[in-house]
Write a protein that holds these residues in place. Structure first.
Motif, PDB file in Angstrom:
ATOM      1  N   LYS A  43      21.869   4.343 -45.814  1.00 45.26           N
ATOM      2  CA  LYS A  43      23.284   4.278 -45.426  1.00 45.26           C
ATOM      3  C   LYS A  43      23.460   4.599 -43.934  1.00 45.26           C
ATOM      4  CE  LYS A  43      24.396   7.445 -48.502  1.00 45.26           C
ATOM      5  NZ  LYS A  43      23.011   7.682 -49.040  1.00 45.26           N
ATOM      6  N   THR A  44      22.850   5.702 -43.513  1.00 40.70           N
ATOM      7  CA  THR A  44      22.985   6.091 -42.101  1.00 40.70           C
ATOM      8  C   THR A  44      22.259   5.096 -41.198  1.00 40.70           C
ATOM      9  OG1 THR A  44      23.214   8.416 -42.695  1.00 40.70           O
ATOM     10  CG2 THR A  44      22.570   7.938 -40.429  1.00 40.70           C
ATOM     11  N   HIS A  45      21.115   4.615 -41.636  1.00 45.24           N
ATOM     12  CA  HIS A  45      20.372   3.597 -40.875  1.00 45.24           C
ATOM     13  C   HIS A  45      21.262   2.376 -40.648  1.00 45.24           C
ATOM     14  CE1 HIS A  45      16.702   1.374 -39.676  1.00 45.24           C
ATOM     15  NE2 HIS A  45      17.296   0.359 -40.278  1.00 45.24           N
ATOM     16  N   SER A  82      31.672   8.506 -41.112  1.00 42.81           N
ATOM     17  CA  SER A  82      31.888   9.715 -41.887  1.00 42.81           C
ATOM     18  C   SER A  82      30.865   9.828 -43.015  1.00 42.81           C
ATOM     19  CB  SER A  82      33.312   9.679 -42.452  1.00 42.81           C
ATOM     20  OG  SER A  82      33.599  10.868 -43.133  1.00 42.81           O
ATOM     21  N   ASP A  83      30.440  11.051 -43.287  1.00 48.74           N
ATOM     22  CA  ASP A  83      29.558  11.334 -44.425  1.00 48.74           C
ATOM     23  C   ASP A  83      30.244  12.420 -45.244  1.00 48.74           C
ATOM     24  OD1 ASP A  83      27.687  12.296 -46.210  1.00 48.74           O
ATOM     25  OD2 ASP A  83      26.019  12.208 -44.791  1.00 48.74           O
ATOM     26  N   LEU A  84      30.725  12.060 -46.419  1.00 53.37           N
ATOM     27  CA  LEU A  84      31.537  12.981 -47.221  1.00 53.37           C
ATOM     28  C   LEU A  84      30.725  13.757 -48.255  1.00 53.37           C
ATOM     29  CD1 LEU A  84      34.621  10.616 -47.753  1.00 53.37           C
ATOM     30  CD2 LEU A  84      34.297  12.373 -45.998  1.00 53.37           C
ATOM     31  N   ILE A 109      32.071   4.796 -44.247  1.00 55.01           N
ATOM     32  CA  ILE A 109      32.136   6.001 -45.070  1.00 55.01           C
ATOM     33  C   ILE A 109      30.919   6.100 -45.982  1.00 55.01           C
ATOM     34  CG2 ILE A 109      33.588   7.361 -46.634  1.00 55.01           C
ATOM     35  CD1 ILE A 109      35.188   6.526 -44.288  1.00 55.01           C
ATOM     36  N   GLU A 110      30.077   7.127 -45.756  1.00 51.51           N
ATOM     37  CA  GLU A 110      28.995   7.428 -46.702  1.00 51.51           C
ATOM     38  C   GLU A 110      29.542   8.373 -47.774  1.00 51.51           C
ATOM     39  OE1 GLU A 110      25.141   8.337 -44.905  1.00 51.51           O
ATOM     40  OE2 GLU A 110      25.875   7.596 -42.984  1.00 51.51           O
ATOM     41  N   TRP A 111      29.081   8.233 -49.003  1.00 47.43           N
ATOM     42  CA  TRP A 111      29.560   8.998 -50.157  1.00 47.43           C
ATOM     43  C   TRP A 111      31.060   8.814 -50.378  1.00 47.43           C
ATOM     44  CZ3 TRP A 111      25.778  10.280 -53.258  1.00 47.43           C
ATOM     45  CH2 TRP A 111      24.494  10.437 -52.693  1.00 47.43           C
TER      46      TRP A 111
HETATM   47 MG   LIG Z   1      23.195   9.404 -44.553  1.00 41.62          MG
END
Ligand SMILES: [Mg+2]
Ligand SMILES: Nc1ncnc2c1ncn2[C@@H]1O[C@H](COP(=O)(O)OP(=O)(O)O)[C@@H](O)[C@H]1O
Length: 157
Positions: A43-45, A82-84, A109-111
């Motif tokens: 996801k972050t990648h 964002s990472d929730l 938006i992650e999570w």
């Molecule tokens: Mg991540």
């Protein structure tokens, strides 16, 4: 209600990065992407390569795991990443100003499951799942808002 979806196999981190950068070319403020998948799915990648392809001035794109939100100025407009994962209440999400940003920025938006009732129905869902080969991922893109149909079709064809 999700009404349409497409999927593709991403055979390497580089392929994921290139594809994410191509999607960035089509995004505008008010577009929300939900990045779904287990820890280490990519996801972050995906977000990092998307963001770096449109940054006005090159900078590092750290994971927002601890800051919850990182904001960027891009050639496509303001962007929030964002990472929730660590969020425990929707009140915390409202304090971040994220729901306003859904209208004024490009939001990654992650999570997004943490959004609960705050989730935007207009979002594009990008799900990353393991594939048989270690460096591959299966990406499934889903949406119900017609704003995405032509763009996703162009992106993945
Ligand atoms: Mg991540
Ligand atoms: N095809 C691929 N697409 C995306 N990432 C991949 C792929 N293959 C291996 N990876 C690696 O998986 C890791 C994903 O980490 P990260 O993006 O932080 O995951 P998440 O944010 O989903 O927890 C990175 O080290 C990345 O290089």
């Amino acid at each position: 209600m999700v009404s349409q979806s497409l999927s593709a196999v991403l055979s390497s981190p580089e392929e994921t990065g290139t594809l994410a950068g191509r999607l960035a070319q089509q995004l505008n403020p008010g577009d929300v992407l939900h990045l779904i998948g287990e820890v280490g799915a990519g996801k972050t990648h995906f977000a990092r390569h998307l963001i770096q392809s449109v940054l006005e001035v090159h900078e590092d794109v750290p994971s927002p795991t601890f800051t919850l939100v990182q904001e960027y100025e891009t050639v496509r407009g303001p962007l929030w990443h964002s990472d929730l994962y660590r969020v425990t209440s929707t009140g915390e999400i409202e304090e971040l100003g994220l729901t306003e940003a859904f209208d004024t920025a490009i939001c990654l938006i992650e999570w997004p499951d943490r959004l609960g009732d705050l989730a935007a129905a207009k979002a594009l869902e990008v799900r990353l799942d393991p594939a048989p080969e270690e460096m591959a991922r299966r990406m499934t893109v889903s949406w119900s808002d017609n704003r995405w149909t032509d763009r996703v079709t162009a992106w993945l064809s």
